[in-house]
Every structure is written in structure tokens, then in C-alpha cells.
Enzyme design. Structure first.
Site, short mmCIF file in Angstrom:
data_model
loop_
_atom_site.label_atom_id
_atom_site.label_comp_id
_atom_site.label_asym_id
_atom_site.label_seq_id
_atom_site.Cartn_x
_atom_site.Cartn_y
_atom_site.Cartn_z
N ASP A 10 6.07 -1.88 -10.45
CA ASP A 10 6.20 -2.03 -9.01
C ASP A 10 5.45 -0.85 -8.38
O ASP A 10 5.23 0.17 -9.06
CB ASP A 10 7.69 -2.01 -8.64
N ASP A 12 5.78 0.43 -4.58
CA ASP A 12 6.55 1.22 -3.61
C ASP A 12 7.84 1.74 -4.25
O ASP A 12 8.70 0.95 -4.64
CB ASP A 12 6.90 0.35 -2.40
N GLY A 47 11.32 -4.31 -2.05
CA GLY A 47 10.77 -5.38 -2.88
C GLY A 47 10.61 -6.70 -2.14
O GLY A 47 9.98 -7.63 -2.63
N SER A 117 3.66 -5.85 -1.97
CA SER A 117 2.97 -5.30 -0.79
C SER A 117 1.55 -5.83 -0.62
O SER A 117 0.75 -5.80 -1.55
CB SER A 117 2.92 -3.77 -0.89
N ASN A 119 -0.34 -4.23 1.29
CA ASN A 119 -1.08 -2.98 1.45
C ASN A 119 -1.38 -2.31 0.10
O ASN A 119 -1.96 -1.22 0.07
CB ASN A 119 -0.26 -1.99 2.30
C1 BG6 Z 1 7.50 -3.88 -1.23
C2 BG6 Z 1 8.41 -2.93 -0.47
O1 BG6 Z 1 6.89 -3.23 -2.28
O2 BG6 Z 1 6.53 -4.41 -0.36
C3 BG6 Z 1 9.01 -3.60 0.74
O3 BG6 Z 1 9.43 -2.49 -1.34
C4 BG6 Z 1 7.89 -4.18 1.62
O4 BG6 Z 1 9.77 -2.64 1.46
C5 BG6 Z 1 7.04 -5.12 0.77
O5 BG6 Z 1 8.44 -4.91 2.72
C6 BG6 Z 1 5.86 -5.67 1.57
O6 BG6 Z 1 5.02 -4.60 1.88
P1 BG6 Z 1 3.80 -4.66 2.90
O7 BG6 Z 1 3.04 -3.39 2.60
O8 BG6 Z 1 3.01 -5.88 2.56
O9 BG6 Z 1 4.38 -4.71 4.25
MG MG Z 2 9.69 -0.86 -5.00
#
Ligand code: BG6
Ligand code: MG
Length: 216
Positions: A10, A12, A47, A117, A119
Site C-alpha cells: 500500500d 499511503d 484505503g 490513490s 495521486n
Molecule cells: C488511500 C488513502 O491510499 O487512497 C485514502 O488511504 C484515500 O485516505 C485514497 O482516500 C484515495 O486517494 P486519492 O489520492 O486518490 O484521493
Molecule cells: Mg494506507
């Protein structure tokens, strides 16, 4: 187990310390909606995809919004979040991570990313780890958010491996559940009481080495 063929990480909260940034951004949105939102509430969102997280915050406040309004709010949350993470550097990689990735490389254990994510590519580039993952599955490539196992199953599939040949590293309850539902062994990173469904829990990545695989 013997040594796995791959580890799926994972992002984040395992590779980088973005959990506080997510919390700050969600808290700003919750404040705007007058919905109380604590770090304990944030734990449940780890997550979970951006849209699903927004829906859960609205549900906490008993507020209903249209899909367009939800889209606008998640876009705003992401602006706040991206503003924080745009300042990330290799120093934001959590302690022990690079050393453990090196150890996996030296032992020919493949390294993959399994993150919700969208991002993730930006973050990996910013912290200088983009080239370390043989396979990278992130929120842009999946239709089902954790605790659905899609993100990890896709990662294993792209490496040509079965779940039983991979170990997932996760800091989120939803992520541990995703790994277990996909029949992966899972190392939880964080609090053993919170991540009690994991096969083993470590407090962080600092002192982790290959002996971890003997205990799962
Ligand atoms: C996960 C995080 O990895 O990604 C979550 O733990 C987050 O908190 C999710 O909402 C989506 O992330 P992003 O960067 O696409 O907003
Ligand atoms: Mg995480």
C-alpha cells in the site's frame, strides 16, 4: 511461509506518511459541512477511495448531496491535499522502507504497489520511488475500492503470480480486509488492535527484515 515471490505495498501510510495530509484535507471539508470529524473517524477512511470517503463523511453528518455536488467536494478536497503533497521529497519516505525494498531486491522478491490513490504516480515521482515498483496498480486502474481485493489481485495477476505467492503490506483496516478477501498473507503496519485481521502486525517499517516471512 517460505520467502514470497512478491510483496505488494500500500502507499499511503506504508511507503509515505500522507495520512496526516489526507486528514487535514478531509477535516477542512467536514468543517465546511459542520460535520464533526476526528482522527478516529479518519482511520475508517484509510484505503477507501476519494468518492467513497466523501460519501461516508456525508453519511456521518446525515447529509445528502447529489453526485455532482459530491464530485465538486472531492475535487476541492483533492486541491487541498495536492497542495500539501506537492511539497513532498525523498525525505518523506517512511523510515526503513528503502532499506527493506533493497533487501527484497537483493533476494529477488518482486516489488509491487497496490494503492487506492489516484495521486500515487505523482507521489512516487516526488519521493523518488517511481522506478522501484515492477508493477504499480493505483486508484486510476481499479473499479472497486478496498476492502474489495481488486487492487491486489490485479497486481498479482500482472506479475503472473497467485495470491499465495505474495505478501501485502497495509496500514488500513479496509486494506487488510482486501488482502485477506483476496487470499493474500497480510502484514499490518500500525496498531495490532486496529489491524487485528492481519496475519502479523508491525508498528512501522523501521526494523523489518526477511524473518517477518517466517512468522506468517
Ligand atoms: C488511500 C488513502 O491510499 O487512497 C485514502 O488511504 C484515500 O485516505 C485514497 O482516500 C484515495 O486517494 P486519492 O489520492 O486518490 O484521493
Ligand atoms: Mg494506507
Amino acid at each position: 511461509m517460505t520467502l514470497p515471490k512478491a510483496c505488494i505495498f500500500d502507499l499511503d501510510g506504508v511507503i509515505v506518511d500522507t495520512v496526516p495530509a489526507h486528514y487535514v484535507a478531509w477535516k477542512a471539508m467536514a468543517d465546511e459541512l459542520n460535520i464533526p470529524f476526528s482522527e478516529t473517524d479518519n482511520e475508517q477512511l484509510k484505503g477507501v477511495s476519494r468518492t467513497e470517503s466523501m460519501k461516508r463523511i456525508l453519511a456521518m453528518g446525515g447529509i445528502e448531496k447529489s453526485n455532482i455536488e459530491i464530485e465538486e467536494m472531492t475535487t476541492k478536497k483533492n486541491y487541498i491535499y495536492v497542495d500539501i503533497i506537492s511539497k513532498m521529497t525523498p525525505e518523506d519516505v517512511l523510515p526503513g522502507v528503502v532499506r527493506f525494498l533493497d533487501l527484497l531486491d537483493q533476494n529477488h522478491i518482486q516489488i509491487a504497489l497496490g494503492s487506492s490513490s489516484k495521486n500515487a504516480p505523482t507521489i512516487l515521482k516526488a519521493v523518488g520511488l517511481a522506478d522501484r515498483f515492477k508493477v504499480s496498480v493505483d486508484g486510476n486502474q481499479i473499479s472497486h475500492s478496498k476492502p474489495h481485493p481488486e487492487v491486489f489481485l490485479l497486481g498479482a495477476d500482472r506479475m503472473g503470480l497467485n495470491p499465495s505467492e505474495c505478501v501485502v503490506f497495509e496500514d488500513a483496516i479496509s486494506g487488510v480486509q482486501a488482502a485477506k478477501r483476496g487470499n493474500f498473507k497480510c502484514v499490518g503496519v500500525g496498531d495490532p488492535q486496529v489491524l487485528n485481521e492481519a496475519d502479523l502486525v508491525v508498528p512501522d517499517m523501521k526494523n523489518i527484515d526477511l524473518t517477518i516471512f517466517e512468522n506468517i
